[in-house]
Each structure stands twice: as C-alpha cells, then as structure tokens.
Scaffold this active site. Structure first.
Site, PDB file in Angstrom:
ATOM      1  N   ARG A   1       0.861  -1.170   0.000  1.00 23.07           N
ATOM      2  CA  ARG A   1       0.000   0.000   0.000  1.00 23.07           C
ATOM      3  C   ARG A   1       0.905   1.229   0.000  1.00 23.07           C
ATOM      4  NH1 ARG A   1       2.359   1.768   3.834  1.00 23.07           N
ATOM      5  NH2 ARG A   1       0.827   3.398   4.043  1.00 23.07           N
ATOM      6  N   GLY A   2       0.279   2.390  -0.193  1.00 19.79           N
ATOM      7  CA  GLY A   2       1.042   3.601  -0.443  1.00 19.79           C
ATOM      8  C   GLY A   2       1.083   3.843  -1.946  1.00 19.79           C
ATOM      9  N   ALA A   3       0.745   5.064  -2.363  1.00 20.36           N
ATOM     10  CA  ALA A   3       0.565   5.327  -3.795  1.00 20.36           C
ATOM     11  C   ALA A   3       1.778   4.940  -4.641  1.00 20.36           C
ATOM     12  CB  ALA A   3       0.205   6.804  -4.005  1.00 20.36           C
TER      13      ALA A   3
ATOM     14  N   ARG B   1      -7.552  -0.473  -6.556  1.00 19.92           N
ATOM     15  CA  ARG B   1      -7.628   0.670  -5.637  1.00 19.92           C
ATOM     16  C   ARG B   1      -7.950   1.912  -6.471  1.00 19.92           C
ATOM     17  NH1 ARG B   1      -4.694   0.412  -0.851  1.00 19.92           N
ATOM     18  NH2 ARG B   1      -6.034   2.161  -0.259  1.00 19.92           N
TER      19      ARG B   1
ATOM     20  N   GLN C   1      -2.257   2.136  10.227  1.00 18.20           N
ATOM     21  CA  GLN C   1      -0.976   2.147   9.514  1.00 18.20           C
ATOM     22  C   GLN C   1       0.091   2.947  10.252  1.00 18.20           C
ATOM     23  OE1 GLN C   1      -3.998   2.912   7.967  1.00 18.20           O
ATOM     24  NE2 GLN C   1      -3.881   2.496   5.787  1.00 18.20           N
TER      25      GLN C   1
ATOM     26  N   ASP D   1      -2.218  10.421  -1.701  1.00 21.04           N
ATOM     27  CA  ASP D   1      -2.490   9.405  -2.710  1.00 21.04           C
ATOM     28  C   ASP D   1      -2.880  10.021  -4.049  1.00 21.04           C
ATOM     29  OD1 ASP D   1      -2.813   6.392  -1.425  1.00 21.04           O
ATOM     30  OD2 ASP D   1      -3.004   8.013   0.009  1.00 21.04           O
TER      31      ASP D   1
ATOM     32  N   ASN E   1      -5.715  12.263   0.929  1.00 19.60           N
ATOM     33  CA  ASN E   1      -4.836  11.397   1.722  1.00 19.60           C
ATOM     34  C   ASN E   1      -5.705  10.577   2.677  1.00 19.60           C
ATOM     35  OD1 ASN E   1      -2.078  10.578   2.362  1.00 19.60           O
ATOM     36  ND2 ASN E   1      -2.375  11.595   4.330  1.00 19.60           N
ATOM     37  N   LYS E   2      -5.063   9.736   3.448  1.00 21.95           N
ATOM     38  CA  LYS E   2      -5.761   8.839   4.370  1.00 21.95           C
ATOM     39  C   LYS E   2      -6.791   9.603   5.200  1.00 21.95           C
ATOM     40  CE  LYS E   2      -5.371   5.236   4.694  1.00 21.95           C
ATOM     41  NZ  LYS E   2      -6.205   4.179   4.062  1.00 21.95           N
TER      42      LYS E   2
END
Length: 366
Positions: A52-54, A89, A202, A243, A253-254
């Site tokens: 995960r993570g762009a 995603r 996370q 992201d 973002n998150k």
C-alpha cells in the site's frame, strides 16, 4: 532501508528475477516476504493491502504487467491485466500513472520483446522512485532545519504525521518520512508524533515499526490527540503524504488528514504535504472530483492484535450487526496546506505553484 541490519526495499527482483514484496499485513508482529508470480497475485496484493502507499502501488502494478507479459504477451492479455490492476484501488493515481507508463513502453513492441521490455521499465520505475523520494527528503530537510533553528536548536523537533508515508509506502525512503530519516542521519534531534490512523492503524503498526527499526524517537497517539498536542505547543510541524493531489492543489490522503490540517491552521502550525510528481492528477482541478475508495466495513468493526499468548487474532469491537461506513480517504483543501514538497523542490499548494516546478504541464504536455 534496513531491517535487522539488512538492506531491504519494499519490492524487488532477486537474482533469479522473482518479484518479491514485504507483506505488510503481517507487520509489526512478523516480518514476512512474499513472491508475486502472476498478475492475479499482484492484483490481490494491492487490493488487500499486502502492499500500500501510492508509489508502491504503482511499482507493484508495473511488475504485475511484467508477470502478465511473461504468461501471454498479446494485446488482449495486456488490456485484461491493465483492467484487473486498475480496479484494485480507485483513489491512488500512481496506479493509473504506472499502467499508462507501461502501455507507452510496450504497445508498439513485438510480442517477443514485451516481457523483457516490461521488466526493464518496471525496474526503472522503481529506481526512479528511490531517487525521487531521496530528493523529496532532501528538499524537506531544509524546512526541518529552519524550524529547528527557530527553536534555538535547544530542544527536539516535534513532527506530527498521519498514516504511513515511510519507505513501506514507496520503493524506498518514503515521502513524508524521508526528511525524518534524513534529519535523524544529520543529527537533528527529531521526534515523531505517530497518529495511530484508524481503521487500519498504519501509523501504529507501520510508521512506528519503521521508526523503531531506525532508532528514531517517536510516540504513538490516538488520532484525536493531535489537536490537543498542537494547543499545548508540542508540535512544531505536520507533514503527510498523499495518494492523489489535484492540479489545483487539493490533497487526497488517508481519512483523518483533513482534521489534522484544520487543527494545524487553527494553531498556526505549518502543514506540509510531501509528494512525487507522479501523484499529481493534472486532469482534475478540484478535490471533490476524486473518487474516494470505500473499503470493507469490517476494518472499522474489528481490530487486529496479538493476545497474551502471542497469537495474532482479529478482535470484534462493536455490537454484533453494527452498521459502519469506511471511507479510506478525505480531501484537504489547498488553503490549509502550507507548501508542497516534491522531488523538484518546495512550492505553494496551487496550480501556479505546481507549474513553476513542472513547467511542461503548462501546455498540457506529459
């Protein structure tokens, strides 16, 4: 970066050419690596957040195309692989960026050359990501140094971050945590307030694991404690990843990032966003047009942890049958962002600021 004294990236090819990732679903309790042998396995790794993570999602998708071309280098197989990966995603723009990049690389090539060309390009995407993130950290380090000097260099520099934008979210270095690693290396006494980042934690699981692995002081806090710490003068700056960032400067973002930006603005604390150019969506102006991923409600109603017997379990935390909603991201409007930090430098959070660093985008060129 290093784990138990050994250098790792979050995704790599070994001497036999096998694509391997760190399976982040086991962290922080176990360090597990997993080979990816098919495009289906690459898509599954993205979808259930083994990776995960762009930036890392983009790199994994690129290798997913390689695996697909290994199995079948036809146009039909390429299109099917792109569609399979693209639906995993919806929010992180690096996924689409990487697939478009692979399409430009492969589309006019003979089928006999596609697999080798795909691996060459995917390897290059990974190398470029490492260089990009090192440069982001280098540019942000100047901001860290300035804020520390403003304190008189007599106390630690307190940085608040949200979610995980460290090396696990990229191929190496990370975005928002890259300057933290570099500040620590240069001797700045940096301390990180780590938001737990519900619902998947996370921050508490991944960011904390990264920081303890590198000997960087940190403190895990519940998500709602950030504003309190800012009011008490315990936060010198905030820095987060993203992201997807629109051409106009809005930041996706998150979930929970927006609330941190509001608290930072109310308390006069700088709020920086670290991002590679590949995370900018030049086709969108406003953050409200970004598709927001809705994830499984079970991520809200359960928690994963280790019991007293050392066994990892999933625990239910709500009454049985409780409804829940699980948006994975929110949008922070540009006026709440102090500055962007990219691989090309620091700029205002605006279209004008971004095109100063990426002048080729003024004419709409790639």
């Amino acid at each position: 970066m290093r784990v138990d004294g050994k250098s790792y990236r979050s995704i790599w090819r070994d001497g036999k050419g096998t694509v391997t990732v760190i399976d982040q679903t086991f962290l922080p309790f176990s360090f597990v690596t997993r080979p990816l042998r098919t495009v289906d396995e690459a898509a599954e790794a993205i979808a259930i957040m083994r990776v995960r993570g762009a930036p890392l999602i983009g790199a994994t998708a690129a290798y997913g195309i390689c695996l697909a071309m290994d199995a079948d280098p036809s146009d039909e197989a390429f299109d099917a692989a792109c569609q399979k990966l693209l639906t995993t995603r919806p929010t992180a723009i690096n996924l689409r960026w990487a697939l478009d990049d692979m399409r430009r690389c492969l589309w006019n090539r003979p089928r006999s050359e596609r697999a080798a060309a795909a691996y060459e390009r995917a390897d290059a995407i990974c190398e470029e990501d490492v260089s990009t993130n090192e440069a982001i950290g280098r540019h942000a380090l100047g901001l860290f140094m300035r804020h520390w000097e403003e304190k008189g260099e007599t106390d630690r520099l307190n940085v608040l971050t949200h979610c995980n934008a460290g090396w696990l979210a990229t191929v190496d270095w990370g975005t928002a945590l890259s300057p933290v690693f570099q500040a620590h290396q240069t001797g700045i006494p940096v301390h990180v307030w780590v938001d737990e980042t519900r619902p998947r934690n996370q921050g508490a699981s991944l960011t904390a694991w990264e920081l303890v692995s590198h000997g960087i002081p940190y403190t895990v806090i519940v998500d709602n404690a950030g504003g309190h710490l800012m009011q008490r003068g315990a936060v010198d700056l905030c820095i987060v990843g993203t992201d997807r960032t629109t051409a106009g400067g809005d930041v996706c973002n998150k979930i929970g990032t927006y609330l941190k930006a509001l608290a930072a603005r109310d308390n006069g604390i700088p709020f920086y966003v670290a991002l590679p150019g590949s995370t900018i969506d030049w086709t969108l102006e406003n953050g409200r047009d970004i598709p927001i991923e809705e994830r499984d409600p079970s991520e809200v109603t359960t928690l994963r942890g280790v019991g007293d017997d050392g066994i990892t379990r999933t625990f239910h935390i709500t009454p049985e049958g409780s409804p829940s909603e699980n948006p994975a991201f929110d949008v922070t409007p540009r006026h709440l962002v102090t500055a962007f930090v990219t691989e090309r430098g620091v700029c205002p959070a605006s279209r004008e600021g971004l095109t100063l660093l990426y002048p080729e985008r003024r004419s709409g060129l790639a």
